[in-house]
Design a protein around this motif. Structure first.
Motif, PDB file in Angstrom:
ATOM      1  N   ASP A   1       0.482  -1.095   0.428  1.00  0.00           N
ATOM      2  CA  ASP A   1       0.374  -0.101   0.233  1.00  0.00           C
ATOM      3  C   ASP A   1       0.830   1.762   0.258  1.00  0.00           C
ATOM      4  O   ASP A   1       0.293   2.455  -0.873  1.00  0.00           O
ATOM      5  CB  ASP A   1      -0.897   0.137   1.652  1.00  0.00           C
TER       6      ASP A   1
ATOM      7  N   GLU B   1     -10.992  -2.183  -6.221  1.00  0.00           N
ATOM      8  CA  GLU B   1     -11.455  -1.898  -6.118  1.00  0.00           C
ATOM      9  C   GLU B   1     -10.689  -1.678  -4.602  1.00  0.00           C
ATOM     10  O   GLU B   1     -10.481  -0.339  -4.138  1.00  0.00           O
ATOM     11  CB  GLU B   1     -12.290  -2.950  -4.725  1.00  0.00           C
ATOM     12  N   HIS B   2      -9.462  -2.052  -4.644  1.00  0.00           N
ATOM     13  CA  HIS B   2      -8.499  -2.313  -3.133  1.00  0.00           C
ATOM     14  C   HIS B   2      -7.703  -0.582  -4.042  1.00  0.00           C
ATOM     15  O   HIS B   2      -7.588   0.701  -2.889  1.00  0.00           O
ATOM     16  CB  HIS B   2      -7.650  -2.988  -3.251  1.00  0.00           C
TER      17      HIS B   2
ATOM     18  N   CYS C   1      -8.258   1.642  -5.791  1.00  0.00           N
ATOM     19  CA  CYS C   1      -9.133   3.453  -5.298  1.00  0.00           C
ATOM     20  C   CYS C   1      -9.827   3.486  -3.959  1.00  0.00           C
ATOM     21  O   CYS C   1     -10.152   4.415  -3.357  1.00  0.00           O
ATOM     22  CB  CYS C   1     -10.718   2.891  -5.927  1.00  0.00           C
ATOM     23  N   SER C   2      -9.779   2.279  -3.252  1.00  0.00           N
ATOM     24  CA  SER C   2      -9.859   2.705  -1.488  1.00  0.00           C
ATOM     25  C   SER C   2      -8.214   3.270  -1.203  1.00  0.00           C
ATOM     26  O   SER C   2      -8.744   4.300   0.190  1.00  0.00           O
ATOM     27  CB  SER C   2      -9.951   0.967  -1.009  1.00  0.00           C
TER      28      SER C   2
ATOM     29  N   GLU D   1      -8.114   6.092  -8.054  1.00  0.00           N
ATOM     30  CA  GLU D   1      -8.623   5.748  -8.708  1.00  0.00           C
ATOM     31  C   GLU D   1      -7.673   6.703 -10.364  1.00  0.00           C
ATOM     32  O   GLU D   1      -8.545   6.598 -11.809  1.00  0.00           O
ATOM     33  CB  GLU D   1     -10.204   7.196  -9.358  1.00  0.00           C
TER      34      GLU D   1
END
Length: 330
Positions: A210, A249-250, A252-253, A257
């Motif tokens: 991350d 999705e991750h 984007c979290s 984006e």
């Protein structure tokens, strides 16, 4: 145009095949072919020059040149359907002409044989993007599977400086963690991870954690979600299209984006996700994305994020590198 694919290994597969593989035949033993690209509405494809590690060091340059030759002779051909993309001007012309673009990338600096002359020659042949390593170590840096985990070498730093002078793009997929951070902290290059997924969802070392993803976001780089099963889930036999969406999705979290793209790695792996085995199946991924996200977002991820990035970072025009004014800085 519905898709831009940030990474495939067509050229390496064509070069290493025992018998010729046709890019323009639907029944070719390639994951990416012209008929399949038409079917999926791929408007821009990034083609990697990849020299496998078993090639002797003295033969890597010749192997890379042979793959460039495949690009121009067997893929681009006479330019009636596909054209090389080397500049912002050529990229902007795609929509106007209705043609499809091909952009050359180097996957691993082994082919340069520690010589910046080779980089400049490949630049003149259309190369605009370089990944410093594959999985092992070379003259430029350590790859992600090199146990010592070193960063960039002295030559690697000179290579990055020359790439910056030439307005090239640096790809950190396959690069060691230390090398990743040295690129982020020590260079001003545009940075992408052309075919990497999220380590928090799949623990393979090739994936980005991350903190790395946030660094790409801060740098306004790009991250290409890839379809290689072992990068999608820790149990590759259970990889699915839904698993690919979990990586979307991750990212984007984490606020990604604007950097989210796709890099299939088609023709670079024998194992495939069921229902996502070749370029012609990209329409299935499109349908899965549209069921979950607004079309404006999907379009951003499948085309616009890549297009905006290349529109900003490719040279404005021409195929010649800028003249050197001071060799001491290289």
């Amino acid at each position: 145009m519905r898709w831009v694919d940030g990474h495939c290994d067509v050229l390496s597969k064509m070069w290493s095949a025992k018998s010729p593989l046709s890019f323009y035949r639907r029944d070719s033993n390639l994951d990416v072919t012209w008929p399949l690209m038409e079917q999926a509405e791929v408007g821009l494809q990034v083609f990697a020059l990849f020299v496998p590690p078993e090639v002797p060091g003295g033969a890597t340059w010749q192997a890379a040149l042979a793959q460039v030759d495949h690009f121009y002779e067997s893929v681009v051909g006479d330019g009636s359907r596909m054209v090389p993309i080397r500049s912002q001007r050529e990229l902007a012309a795609l929509e106007r002409t209705g043609k499809v673009g091909g952009l050359l990338s180097l996957e691993g600096a082994e082919a340069l044989q520690g010589d910046l002359v080779h980089l400049r020659l490949l630049y003149r042949l259309g190369l605009r993007q370089v990944g410093l390593t594959w999985n092992g170590a070379n003259e430029a840096a350590d790859g992600i599977e090199e146990e010592r985990g070193g960063g960039l070498t002295r030559f690697g730093r000179r290579l990055a400086a020359e790439m910056q002078r030439l307005s090239m793009i640096l790809d950190v997929s396959h690069l060691s963690v230390r090398g990743f951070w040295e690129v982020i902290e020590w260079t001003g290059l545009p940075v992408i991870a052309s075919h990497s997924n999220c380590r928090s969802l799949c623990s393979h070392v090739r994936n980005l954690d991350d903190r790395q993803i946030r660094a790409l976001i801060q740098r306004e780089g790009r991250m290409g979600i890839t379809f290689v099963p072992k990068f999608v889930t820790d149990d590759p036999d259970r990889a699915t299209v839904e698993g690919v969406l979990r990586h979307v999705e991750h990212v984007c979290s984490l606020g990604g984006e604007e950097i989210l793209t796709f890099g299939s790695d088609f023709d670079g792996t024998d194992r495939k996700i069921p229902g996502l085995e070749h370029t012609g199946h990209l329409d299935r991924l499109w349908e899965a994305l549209i069921k979950r996200y607004p079309e404006t977002l999907v379009k951003r991820w499948t085309t616009n994020n890549w297009l905006h990035f290349y529109s900003k970072h490719l040279p404005s025009g021409g195929g010649f590198p800028p003249r050197q004014t001071d060799d001491s800085g290289i």
